[in-house]
Design an enzyme around this catalytic site. Sequence first.
Site, PDB file in Angstrom:
ATOM      1  N   LYS A  48      30.975  25.236  55.272  1.00 45.82           N
ATOM      2  CA  LYS A  48      31.103  26.661  54.913  1.00 45.82           C
ATOM      3  C   LYS A  48      30.828  26.885  53.423  1.00 45.82           C
ATOM      4  O   LYS A  48      30.016  27.726  53.053  1.00 45.82           O
ATOM      5  CB  LYS A  48      32.512  27.159  55.250  1.00 45.82           C
ATOM      6  CG  LYS A  48      32.834  28.516  54.671  1.00 45.82           C
ATOM      7  CD  LYS A  48      34.238  28.968  55.003  1.00 45.82           C
ATOM      8  CE  LYS A  48      35.316  28.455  54.079  1.00 45.82           C
ATOM      9  NZ  LYS A  48      35.458  29.132  52.786  1.00 45.82           N
ATOM     10  N   ASN A  49      31.529  26.121  52.575  1.00 45.15           N
ATOM     11  CA  ASN A  49      31.427  26.393  51.137  1.00 45.15           C
ATOM     12  C   ASN A  49      30.035  26.083  50.578  1.00 45.15           C
ATOM     13  O   ASN A  49      29.595  26.720  49.617  1.00 45.15           O
ATOM     14  CB  ASN A  49      32.496  25.619  50.368  1.00 45.15           C
ATOM     15  CG  ASN A  49      33.888  26.203  50.607  1.00 45.15           C
ATOM     16  OD1 ASN A  49      34.010  27.278  51.183  1.00 45.15           O
ATOM     17  ND2 ASN A  49      34.914  25.486  50.180  1.00 45.15           N
ATOM     18  N   CYS A  96      43.660  36.629  46.021  1.00 47.59           N
ATOM     19  CA  CYS A  96      43.633  36.412  47.463  1.00 47.59           C
ATOM     20  C   CYS A  96      44.928  35.738  47.856  1.00 47.59           C
ATOM     21  O   CYS A  96      45.805  35.539  47.013  1.00 47.59           O
ATOM     22  CB  CYS A  96      42.415  35.590  47.867  1.00 47.59           C
ATOM     23  SG  CYS A  96      42.571  33.895  47.380  1.00 47.59           S
ATOM     24  N   ARG A 137      43.185  33.855  41.154  1.00 53.96           N
ATOM     25  CA  ARG A 137      41.777  33.466  41.116  1.00 53.96           C
ATOM     26  C   ARG A 137      40.917  34.314  40.167  1.00 53.96           C
ATOM     27  O   ARG A 137      40.064  35.097  40.596  1.00 53.96           O
ATOM     28  CB  ARG A 137      41.193  33.450  42.525  1.00 53.96           C
ATOM     29  CG  ARG A 137      41.973  32.543  43.441  1.00 53.96           C
ATOM     30  CD  ARG A 137      41.396  32.475  44.823  1.00 53.96           C
ATOM     31  NE  ARG A 137      40.355  31.486  44.938  1.00 53.96           N
ATOM     32  CZ  ARG A 137      39.811  31.116  46.097  1.00 53.96           C
ATOM     33  NH1 ARG A 137      40.205  31.650  47.209  1.00 53.96           N
ATOM     34  NH2 ARG A 137      38.850  30.222  46.139  1.00 53.96           N
ATOM     35  N   ASP A 189      37.121  34.344  34.720  1.00 55.18           N
ATOM     36  CA  ASP A 189      36.831  34.267  33.286  1.00 55.18           C
ATOM     37  C   ASP A 189      35.831  33.162  32.944  1.00 55.18           C
ATOM     38  O   ASP A 189      35.006  33.316  32.034  1.00 55.18           O
ATOM     39  CB  ASP A 189      38.133  34.068  32.499  1.00 55.18           C
ATOM     40  CG  ASP A 189      38.933  32.869  32.990  1.00 55.18           C
ATOM     41  OD1 ASP A 189      39.059  32.709  34.216  1.00 55.18           O
ATOM     42  OD2 ASP A 189      39.415  32.077  32.154  1.00 55.18           O
ATOM     43  N   ASP A 228      41.967  21.927  49.644  1.00 58.25           N
ATOM     44  CA  ASP A 228      41.675  22.480  50.976  1.00 58.25           C
ATOM     45  C   ASP A 228      42.191  21.593  52.111  1.00 58.25           C
ATOM     46  O   ASP A 228      42.089  21.975  53.281  1.00 58.25           O
ATOM     47  CB  ASP A 228      40.160  22.711  51.145  1.00 58.25           C
ATOM     48  CG  ASP A 228      39.677  23.921  50.370  1.00 58.25           C
ATOM     49  OD1 ASP A 228      40.513  24.669  49.844  1.00 58.25           O
ATOM     50  OD2 ASP A 228      38.446  24.132  50.299  1.00 58.25           O
ATOM     51  N   ARG A 276      37.447  32.609  59.713  1.00 59.79           N
ATOM     52  CA  ARG A 276      36.655  32.592  58.470  1.00 59.79           C
ATOM     53  C   ARG A 276      35.986  31.239  58.270  1.00 59.79           C
ATOM     54  O   ARG A 276      34.918  31.169  57.674  1.00 59.79           O
ATOM     55  CB  ARG A 276      37.577  32.835  57.253  1.00 59.79           C
ATOM     56  CG  ARG A 276      38.009  34.254  57.031  1.00 59.79           C
ATOM     57  CD  ARG A 276      38.756  34.338  55.719  1.00 59.79           C
ATOM     58  NE  ARG A 276      38.052  33.549  54.720  1.00 59.79           N
ATOM     59  CZ  ARG A 276      38.622  32.779  53.796  1.00 59.79           C
ATOM     60  NH1 ARG A 276      39.917  32.722  53.706  1.00 59.79           N
ATOM     61  NH2 ARG A 276      37.892  32.087  52.951  1.00 59.79           N
TER      62      ARG A 276
HETATM   63  C1  UD1 Z   1      36.140  26.779  45.829  1.00 58.90           C
HETATM   64  C2  UD1 Z   1      36.188  26.734  47.335  1.00 58.90           C
HETATM   65  C3  UD1 Z   1      37.626  26.660  47.834  1.00 58.90           C
HETATM   66  C4  UD1 Z   1      38.349  25.481  47.170  1.00 58.90           C
HETATM   67  C5  UD1 Z   1      38.208  25.542  45.657  1.00 58.90           C
HETATM   68  C6  UD1 Z   1      38.787  24.335  44.951  1.00 58.90           C
HETATM   69  C7  UD1 Z   1      34.213  28.029  47.895  1.00 58.90           C
HETATM   70  C8  UD1 Z   1      33.671  29.246  48.509  1.00 58.90           C
HETATM   71  N1  UD1 Z   1      35.543  27.937  47.842  1.00 58.90           N
HETATM   72  O1  UD1 Z   1      36.784  27.975  45.418  1.00 58.90           O
HETATM   73  O2  UD1 Z   1      37.587  26.459  49.246  1.00 58.90           O
HETATM   74  O3  UD1 Z   1      39.723  25.549  47.503  1.00 58.90           O
HETATM   75  O4  UD1 Z   1      36.809  25.629  45.298  1.00 58.90           O
HETATM   76  O5  UD1 Z   1      38.227  23.176  45.455  1.00 58.90           O
HETATM   77  O6  UD1 Z   1      33.484  27.150  47.512  1.00 58.90           O
HETATM   78  N2  UD1 Z   1      39.717  29.484  37.898  1.00 58.90           N
HETATM   79  C9  UD1 Z   1      39.947  30.154  36.714  1.00 58.90           C
HETATM   80  N3  UD1 Z   1      38.908  30.889  36.181  1.00 58.90           N
HETATM   81  C10 UD1 Z   1      37.678  30.965  36.778  1.00 58.90           C
HETATM   82  C11 UD1 Z   1      37.471  30.256  37.998  1.00 58.90           C
HETATM   83  C12 UD1 Z   1      38.522  29.521  38.525  1.00 58.90           C
HETATM   84  O7  UD1 Z   1      41.030  30.124  36.150  1.00 58.90           O
HETATM   85  O8  UD1 Z   1      36.789  31.639  36.244  1.00 58.90           O
HETATM   86  C13 UD1 Z   1      40.835  28.710  38.490  1.00 58.90           C
HETATM   87  C14 UD1 Z   1      41.245  29.229  39.871  1.00 58.90           C
HETATM   88  O9  UD1 Z   1      42.122  30.325  39.792  1.00 58.90           O
HETATM   89  C15 UD1 Z   1      41.884  27.997  40.482  1.00 58.90           C
HETATM   90  C16 UD1 Z   1      41.052  26.851  39.893  1.00 58.90           C
HETATM   91  O10 UD1 Z   1      40.393  27.395  38.745  1.00 58.90           O
HETATM   92  O11 UD1 Z   1      43.221  27.898  40.079  1.00 58.90           O
HETATM   93  C17 UD1 Z   1      40.022  26.284  40.840  1.00 58.90           C
HETATM   94  O12 UD1 Z   1      39.195  27.317  41.300  1.00 58.90           O
HETATM   95  P1  UD1 Z   1      37.665  27.107  41.674  1.00 58.90           P
HETATM   96  O13 UD1 Z   1      37.306  25.667  41.592  1.00 58.90           O
HETATM   97  O14 UD1 Z   1      36.857  28.087  40.891  1.00 58.90           O
HETATM   98  O15 UD1 Z   1      37.675  27.541  43.194  1.00 58.90           O
HETATM   99  P2  UD1 Z   1      36.615  28.475  43.917  1.00 58.90           P
HETATM  100  O16 UD1 Z   1      35.259  28.174  43.436  1.00 58.90           O
HETATM  101  O17 UD1 Z   1      37.072  29.882  43.891  1.00 58.90           O
END
Ligand code: UD1
Length: 448
Positions: free
Chosen positions: A43-44, A137, A142, A145, A329, A421
Amino acid sequence: MQDLVSNTPTLDKVSTESPKEIAALRIWGRQPLSGNLPVSGAKNSALALMAGALLCPESCRLRNVPNLADIERMTQVLAALGVKLDRQGDALTMDASHLTTSQAPYELVSKLRASFFAIGSLVARLGTARVPLPGGCAIGARPVDLHVRGLQALGAHVRIEHGIVHVDVPGAGGKLKGAKIYLDYPSVGATETLMMAATLAEGETIIENAAQEPEVADLANFCRAMGAKIRGAGTNNITIVGVPKLHTADYSVIPDRIEAGTFLVMAAMTQSDLTISPIIPEHLTPVIAKLEEIGAKIVQDSPACLRVIPHALKATDIETLPYPGFPTDMQAQFTSLLSVCEGNSIITETVFENRMRHVAELVRMGADIRLKGSTAIIKGVHRLSGAPVMATDLRASAALVTAGLAAEGQTIVKGLHHMDRGYDDLEQKLRNIGAKIERFTEREVTKE
Ligand code: UD1
């Protein structure tokens, strides 16, 4: 609205209650299970690759695309941007030659956080993008930044107004400029957004402390198939040399390591002899290591197939981390599993701040788990007992279905829209190995 003076609900709160159909799964636990669980495309990865297709002014085809509600939502986001899509079985053709707008609609982005990642390819291709903030979510706030700061480093002007992220590249032609970007945290989404943005930038971009997840490497491979110049994806240091234009590609999505991991846990928890394929074993290293540590017997039947052989299981400790650490996950599914392993286990969630809501539901099934912040302290019990439970997010739904398969009696898992999903045809896959499960809908009074 609450009446603050008397602290009693006001009439309009009561009157907003309305009946709604919700899907649920009834599971009769402890059925003998055997056979093969087939793993769908990731999916991801598929979601990121779909965002990547926006970079290409020609038609691209993805294969092994899973059939999921999230993929359908991403399809709608791309269609709203002017992409022509055609799905035939697990193949998805996307023609982004004529993007009609750089503005993604709020109603769609708010339902699918991953669609925000399209901001990188949109701005690379068009020099401008308008994408609503995806919002929080079920598992945490999430923020985005890191995506925003990275785009600024590539020369984009970014402002957030009325909940919409406006990105514009100054100057004629609106080309991003290569830069060195250090990510404070190895965010998967930020790495993907910035890697896509940099494929069409002028010059070289280096992303340091990049996410190393296999889905990032899959996106890089797809971009490379379209002519992008990317090195180091899958490590914490990615170099991208911008090219003027990408071209058509035909590419197959990797197998879903989280679906495969969920199936491994199901086999171990139900003490069943099951095979799981196709998989890429290296992507499952932390999951297999933890399963072996608790006593599971896992053999590699063939390069892309694992077999789980029933064996007594004991407790362990787990901490979630970015890849190659133990995946967040898989945390909920392991919480289920460790609840019936002999001894005391501790699971600590470090990636998301609100990802322990399945614990209360597992306790309803007889698990002995205490929660301290993001740490679950688990005392293994002999067996869970079926109960009505509510899935609170995607992986929580998998944890509860797994628990239901192993529990005594009947379990009803509500909130199935979460499962839909991310798990392609889970019910049929489980029925094929002998599970007794049925989906039904019920009317429930909800507060809107
Ligand atoms: C992706 C996956 C999700 C998985 C996660 C971590 C997809 C669609 N989803 O989510 O299934 O659980 O990776 O392996 O690929 N963060 C910030 N600022 C940012 C971005 C992230 O603070 O700009 C924080 C998030 O709040 C979280 C952490 O970084 O606490 C990890 O998030 P991130 O790796 O970005 O997860 P996603 O890409 O949203």
